[in-house]
Design a protein around this motif. Structure first.
Motif, PDB file in Angstrom:
ATOM      1  N   THR A   7       0.829  -1.207   0.000  1.00 20.12           N
ATOM      2  CA  THR A   7       0.000   0.000   0.000  1.00 20.12           C
ATOM      3  C   THR A   7       0.865   1.260   0.000  1.00 20.12           C
ATOM      4  O   THR A   7       0.498   2.253  -0.620  1.00 20.12           O
ATOM      5  CB  THR A   7      -0.968   0.011   1.194  1.00 20.12           C
ATOM      6  N   ALA A   8       2.015   1.209   0.671  1.00 23.61           N
ATOM      7  CA  ALA A   8       2.923   2.368   0.686  1.00 23.61           C
ATOM      8  C   ALA A   8       3.435   2.668  -0.715  1.00 23.61           C
ATOM      9  O   ALA A   8       3.492   3.837  -1.138  1.00 23.61           O
ATOM     10  CB  ALA A   8       4.087   2.119   1.638  1.00 23.61           C
ATOM     11  N   GLU A   9       3.799   1.635  -1.465  1.00 28.00           N
ATOM     12  CA  GLU A   9       4.263   1.834  -2.843  1.00 28.00           C
ATOM     13  C   GLU A   9       3.123   2.350  -3.720  1.00 28.00           C
ATOM     14  O   GLU A   9       3.331   3.234  -4.555  1.00 28.00           O
ATOM     15  CB  GLU A   9       4.819   0.531  -3.409  1.00 28.00           C
ATOM     16  N   CYS A  61      -8.601  -5.247  -2.149  1.00 29.43           N
ATOM     17  CA  CYS A  61      -9.754  -5.705  -1.368  1.00 29.43           C
ATOM     18  C   CYS A  61      -9.513  -5.240   0.062  1.00 29.43           C
ATOM     19  O   CYS A  61      -8.918  -4.186   0.258  1.00 29.43           O
ATOM     20  CB  CYS A  61      -9.939  -7.221  -1.478  1.00 29.43           C
ATOM     21  N   TYR A  62      -9.937  -5.996   1.055  1.00 26.84           N
ATOM     22  CA  TYR A  62      -9.692  -5.557   2.426  1.00 26.84           C
ATOM     23  C   TYR A  62      -8.323  -6.002   2.934  1.00 26.84           C
ATOM     24  O   TYR A  62      -7.588  -5.225   3.517  1.00 26.84           O
ATOM     25  CB  TYR A  62     -10.781  -6.016   3.396  1.00 26.84           C
ATOM     26  N   ALA A  63      -7.968  -7.269   2.721  1.00 25.23           N
ATOM     27  CA  ALA A  63      -6.717  -7.783   3.291  1.00 25.23           C
ATOM     28  C   ALA A  63      -5.734  -8.322   2.253  1.00 25.23           C
ATOM     29  O   ALA A  63      -4.568  -8.500   2.552  1.00 25.23           O
ATOM     30  CB  ALA A  63      -7.017  -8.882   4.312  1.00 25.23           C
ATOM     31  N   VAL A  84      -2.536  -5.527  -4.611  1.00 23.38           N
ATOM     32  CA  VAL A  84      -2.152  -4.658  -3.503  1.00 23.38           C
ATOM     33  C   VAL A  84      -2.168  -5.490  -2.224  1.00 23.38           C
ATOM     34  O   VAL A  84      -3.231  -5.835  -1.706  1.00 23.38           O
ATOM     35  CB  VAL A  84      -3.093  -3.445  -3.386  1.00 23.38           C
ATOM     36  N   MET A  85      -0.984  -5.836  -1.737  1.00 22.67           N
ATOM     37  CA  MET A  85      -0.847  -6.652  -0.533  1.00 22.67           C
ATOM     38  C   MET A  85      -1.277  -5.850   0.693  1.00 22.67           C
ATOM     39  O   MET A  85      -0.923  -4.687   0.832  1.00 22.67           O
ATOM     40  CB  MET A  85       0.596  -7.124  -0.377  1.00 22.67           C
ATOM     41  N   GLY A  86      -2.045  -6.471   1.548  1.00 19.28           N
ATOM     42  CA  GLY A  86      -2.522  -5.810   2.758  1.00 19.28           C
ATOM     43  C   GLY A  86      -3.840  -5.090   2.571  1.00 19.28           C
ATOM     44  O   GLY A  86      -4.557  -4.854   3.534  1.00 19.28           O
ATOM     45  N   GLY A  87      -4.162  -4.719   1.346  1.00 19.94           N
ATOM     46  CA  GLY A  87      -5.453  -4.128   1.015  1.00 19.94           C
ATOM     47  C   GLY A  87      -5.816  -2.873   1.787  1.00 19.94           C
ATOM     48  O   GLY A  87      -4.972  -2.170   2.330  1.00 19.94           O
ATOM     49  N   MET A  88      -7.121  -2.620   1.839  1.00 19.81           N
ATOM     50  CA  MET A  88      -7.630  -1.430   2.510  1.00 19.81           C
ATOM     51  C   MET A  88      -7.357  -1.466   4.004  1.00 19.81           C
ATOM     52  O   MET A  88      -7.257  -0.418   4.636  1.00 19.81           O
ATOM     53  CB  MET A  88      -9.131  -1.269   2.257  1.00 19.81           C
ATOM     54  N   GLY A  89      -7.182  -2.629   4.566  1.00 23.14           N
ATOM     55  CA  GLY A  89      -6.840  -2.739   5.980  1.00 23.14           C
ATOM     56  C   GLY A  89      -5.491  -2.132   6.303  1.00 23.14           C
ATOM     57  O   GLY A  89      -5.237  -1.707   7.427  1.00 23.14           O
ATOM     58  N   ALA A  90      -4.603  -2.064   5.310  1.00 22.68           N
ATOM     59  CA  ALA A  90      -3.269  -1.504   5.497  1.00 22.68           C
ATOM     60  C   ALA A  90      -3.132  -0.112   4.867  1.00 22.68           C
ATOM     61  O   ALA A  90      -2.093   0.523   5.008  1.00 22.68           O
ATOM     62  CB  ALA A  90      -2.222  -2.446   4.890  1.00 22.68           C
ATOM     63  N   TRP A  91      -4.148   0.356   4.174  1.00 21.30           N
ATOM     64  CA  TRP A  91      -4.091   1.627   3.450  1.00 21.30           C
ATOM     65  C   TRP A  91      -3.957   2.787   4.421  1.00 21.30           C
ATOM     66  O   TRP A  91      -4.736   2.930   5.351  1.00 21.30           O
ATOM     67  CB  TRP A  91      -5.332   1.792   2.585  1.00 21.30           C
TER      68      TRP A  91
END
Length: 97
Positions: A7-9, A61-63, A84-91
């Motif tokens: 998500t950071a990238e 997605c979420y995760a 996108v690894m980690g999804g919206m949970g990590a955004w």
């Protein structure tokens, strides 16, 4: 074939992607990345032909589980996709409703 990103990238490279959010419509309505398009994973098999095959998509997605499935599916169909690894949970970026 598909790529993966954090998500950071993604936050640093947002302008390079069309964001495809594969969560259900209710989760999408509760908050998503600005400009994201929502196609729930349950509808992807029917809806994917409407996607632009020349675009680069970041799938979220979420995760990260559903986005990985969607990335594999679309990658096999010839689309340029990045999971996108980690999804919206990590955004950590802005979220709009």
């Amino acid at each position: 074939m598909y790529l993966s990103t954090t998500t950071a990238e993604l936050r640093q490279e947002l302008d390079q992607y069309q964001i495809l959010d594969v969560r259900d419509a209710e989760d999408f309505a509760n908050g998503h990345i600005q400009g994201a398009v929502n196609i729930p994973i349950t509808e992807l098999a029917e809806a994917y032909p409407k996607l632009d095959q020349t675009a680069s998509y970041a799938i979220i997605c979420y995760a990260g589980g559903r986005s990985e499935q969607a990335s594999r599916f679309l990658g096999d169909k010839g689309y340029q996709v990045t999971n996108v690894m980690g999804g919206m949970g990590a955004w950590q970026g802005e979220i709009v409703n």
